[in-house]
Design a protein around this motif. Structure first.
Motif, PDB file in Angstrom:
ATOM      1  N   VAL A  65       0.840  -1.207   0.000  1.00  0.00           N
ATOM      2  CA  VAL A  65       0.000   0.000   0.000  1.00  0.00           C
ATOM      3  C   VAL A  65       0.871   1.251   0.000  1.00  0.00           C
ATOM      4  CG1 VAL A  65      -1.693   1.324   1.327  1.00  0.00           C
ATOM      5  CG2 VAL A  65      -1.940  -1.160   1.110  1.00  0.00           C
ATOM      6  N   ARG A  66       1.921   1.233   0.805  1.00  0.00           N
ATOM      7  CA  ARG A  66       2.829   2.382   0.877  1.00  0.00           C
ATOM      8  C   ARG A  66       3.540   2.614  -0.452  1.00  0.00           C
ATOM      9  NH1 ARG A  66       8.170   1.199   3.991  1.00  0.00           N
ATOM     10  NH2 ARG A  66       8.456   0.120   2.004  1.00  0.00           N
ATOM     11  N   ASP A  67       3.997   1.527  -1.080  1.00  0.00           N
ATOM     12  CA  ASP A  67       4.803   1.660  -2.295  1.00  0.00           C
ATOM     13  C   ASP A  67       3.979   1.991  -3.533  1.00  0.00           C
ATOM     14  OD1 ASP A  67       7.026   1.070  -0.788  1.00  0.00           O
ATOM     15  OD2 ASP A  67       7.062  -1.056  -1.326  1.00  0.00           O
ATOM     16  N   VAL A  68       2.788   1.417  -3.619  1.00  0.00           N
ATOM     17  CA  VAL A  68       1.958   1.610  -4.810  1.00  0.00           C
ATOM     18  C   VAL A  68       1.036   2.807  -4.655  1.00  0.00           C
ATOM     19  CG1 VAL A  68       0.217   0.518  -6.296  1.00  0.00           C
ATOM     20  CG2 VAL A  68       2.102  -0.833  -5.387  1.00  0.00           C
ATOM     21  N   GLY A  69       0.685   3.119  -3.413  1.00  0.00           N
ATOM     22  CA  GLY A  69      -0.250   4.212  -3.158  1.00  0.00           C
ATOM     23  C   GLY A  69      -1.615   3.662  -2.788  1.00  0.00           C
ATOM     24  N   PRO A  74      -7.735  -1.162  -4.904  1.00  0.00           N
ATOM     25  CA  PRO A  74      -9.199  -1.186  -4.769  1.00  0.00           C
ATOM     26  C   PRO A  74      -9.627  -1.663  -3.380  1.00  0.00           C
ATOM     27  CG  PRO A  74      -8.499  -2.222  -6.823  1.00  0.00           C
ATOM     28  CD  PRO A  74      -7.263  -2.003  -6.016  1.00  0.00           C
ATOM     29  N   GLU A  75     -10.733  -1.134  -2.899  1.00  0.00           N
ATOM     30  CA  GLU A  75     -11.212  -1.525  -1.574  1.00  0.00           C
ATOM     31  C   GLU A  75     -11.616  -2.995  -1.542  1.00  0.00           C
ATOM     32  OE1 GLU A  75     -14.214   0.962   0.014  1.00  0.00           O
ATOM     33  OE2 GLU A  75     -13.066   2.817  -0.208  1.00  0.00           O
ATOM     34  N   THR A 210     -14.238  -8.121  -8.586  1.00  0.00           N
ATOM     35  CA  THR A 210     -15.426  -7.272  -8.742  1.00  0.00           C
ATOM     36  C   THR A 210     -14.998  -5.945  -9.355  1.00  0.00           C
ATOM     37  OG1 THR A 210     -15.162  -6.410  -6.483  1.00  0.00           O
ATOM     38  CG2 THR A 210     -16.626  -8.299  -6.776  1.00  0.00           C
ATOM     39  N   PRO A 211     -15.827  -5.380 -10.239  1.00  0.00           N
ATOM     40  CA  PRO A 211     -15.449  -4.112 -10.884  1.00  0.00           C
ATOM     41  C   PRO A 211     -15.143  -3.026  -9.857  1.00  0.00           C
ATOM     42  CG  PRO A 211     -17.346  -5.075 -11.968  1.00  0.00           C
ATOM     43  CD  PRO A 211     -17.117  -5.892 -10.724  1.00  0.00           C
ATOM     44  N   PHE A 212     -14.214  -2.180 -10.184  1.00  0.00           N
ATOM     45  CA  PHE A 212     -13.828  -1.104  -9.267  1.00  0.00           C
ATOM     46  C   PHE A 212     -13.442   0.123 -10.081  1.00  0.00           C
ATOM     47  CE2 PHE A 212     -10.086  -3.690 -10.180  1.00  0.00           C
ATOM     48  CZ  PHE A 212      -9.148  -2.747 -10.586  1.00  0.00           C
ATOM     49  N   LYS A 213     -13.432   1.236  -9.406  1.00  0.00           N
ATOM     50  CA  LYS A 213     -13.013   2.479 -10.044  1.00  0.00           C
ATOM     51  C   LYS A 213     -11.998   3.147  -9.139  1.00  0.00           C
ATOM     52  CE  LYS A 213     -14.825   6.625 -12.323  1.00  0.00           C
ATOM     53  NZ  LYS A 213     -14.197   6.275 -13.614  1.00  0.00           N
TER      54      LYS A 213
END
Length: 400
Positions: A65-69, A74-75, A210-213
């Motif tokens: 999470v830290r490295d990719v942002g 996606p949640e 599942t689709p995400f935005k």
């Protein structure tokens, strides 16, 4: 070199920090790799554990999470551990990353032929990637870093879900490694869309079914700052003169600029500077090169590497607080959730290490003879002569 357990324990005892390795076990395959491996082993550069990293599945995801942002994760996701990472740092894997650089291959596979593969190609190229191979359902590409590959792969998986296409992607050191990782993902998790990758020796998968935005955002910046400071520059000037310091720091500045570094905060005649690099591996490589060069010119150096100028400076100050029989030349950086450093020994320390390594058998023999002779003399009431025997035997076994 990396197996010298006795020397590692002695240095660990003196510095109060564990020495993981001396030199490297990494096997070079190119002239550049050979050059660096030779330098690691010739200088007996030691990997030091300053603050131990605790490598778990949870910490791996936190680092992801830290490295990719966070905005690029996606949640709705599932995080799988395909192969657990060992809770230790492997020096040869670290050396591999430093020498070979941060670029990674990305393999993308579509569940069926689709026009979106053209869109995928455009996205990869816009991300400064290179298309290596492409078919109706597959793309092998190379991106600037593993983090870039994972971030772009997540985006491609999302586009696939929006278009009813299952997309599976994987990042690897080579194209073949990325393909193999994708196959393992399919075998372990099933025919699910997602991204597979490695972190610190373990293999992991982010399943996105599942689709995400994703929120609109600029690509995260992965630059690293390097803070370098000559140790006890006053003493160096008194020995060699200020012109020598200016010459030394000018050479360091020019070298860093040649290594993609952007120099900040340097004043001619000063004993420190800050440089910004595009990635951590480039910063560590530049730091090692500079430390080797500076030590060879009669000075010691403390170097800190971090995500900000402050963090880099703080890590350089950590180096200042670690001592052996005096100040050490250290390059300090973070790894996972721990803190590590490369300690470059002085000529004296290196000579002592070589002496202990090459003449270990002679020293053991001398100790046994000395112990027996001293014991017999003590029994005979002539213990004072034991000291003379110690001196004679050590001299004999050392210099013969």
């Amino acid at each position: 070199m990396a197996e010298h357990s006795i020397i590692r324990k002695l240095v660990s005892l003196v510095t109060k920090h564990e020495i993981i390795s001396i030199g490297t076990k990494y096997f070079p395959t190119t002239p550049l790799e050979t050059e660096y491996v030779d330098m690691f082993n010739y200088t007996q550069t030691m990997l030091m554990e300053i603050d131990k990293a605790h490598i778990t599945t949870e910490s791996i995801f936190t680092n992801l999470v830290r490295d990719v942002g966070r905005e690029n994760i996606p949640e709705n996701h599932s995080f799988y551990e395909l192969l657990p990472a060992q809770d230790k740092v492997e020096e040869y894997a670290l050396v591999s990353n430093i020498i070979m650089g941060s670029d990674r291959y990305m393999y993308v596979e579509l569940s069926e032929p689709s026009y979106i593969i053209n869109l995928f190609t455009d996205i990869i190229l816009r991300e400064n990637g290179e298309i290596i191979e492409r078919s109706e359902t597959e793309i092998v590409s190379r991106l600037m870093s593993k983090n870039d590959a994972i971030r772009v792969a997540i985006r491609l998986v999302g586009i696939g879900l929006d278009n009813g296409i299952r997309v599976r992607a994987a990042a690897g050191m080579t194209g073949a490694a990325a393909i193999e990782r994708s196959i393992k993902f399919n075998k372990e998790v099933g025919d699910s869309p997602g991204v597979a990758f490695t972190k610190l020796g373990g293999e992991y998968a982010l399943v996105l079914d599942t689709p995400f935005k994703l929120a609109e955002s600029e690509p995260p910046e992965f630059q690293q700052y390097l803070f370098i400071d000559i140790v006890d520059s006053t003493n160096f000037i008194s020995k060699y003169g200020r012109n020598k310091l200016v010459e030394l720091m000018t050479s360091v500045k020019e070298f860093m600029e040649d290594c993609e570094g952007q120099i900040e905060g340097y004043r001619e005649g000063g004993d420190d500077l800050i440089a910004k690099f595009p990635s951590k591996d480039v910063a560590i490589r530049a730091g090692l090169d500079c430390a080797w060069f500076i030590l060879n010119n009669g000075a010691k150096v403390k170097i800190g590497i971090g995500r900000s100028r402050r963090e880099a400076g703080e890590r350089a100050n950590i180096a200042e607080s670690i001592h052996g029989f005096g100040a050490l030349s250290l390059v300090v950086f973070d790894l996972a959730n721990g803190l590590y450093g490369y300690f470059i020994p002085s000529d004296f320390t290196r000579t002592l290490c070589e002496f202990l390594t090459n003449k270990k058998g002679k020293l053991i023999t001398a100790f046994i003879v000395m112990f027996v002779a001293s014991y017999l003399l003590a029994v005979m009431g002539m213990g004072i002569y034991g000291l003379l025997i110690v001196l004679l035997l050590v001299a004999y076994y050392t210099f013969r």
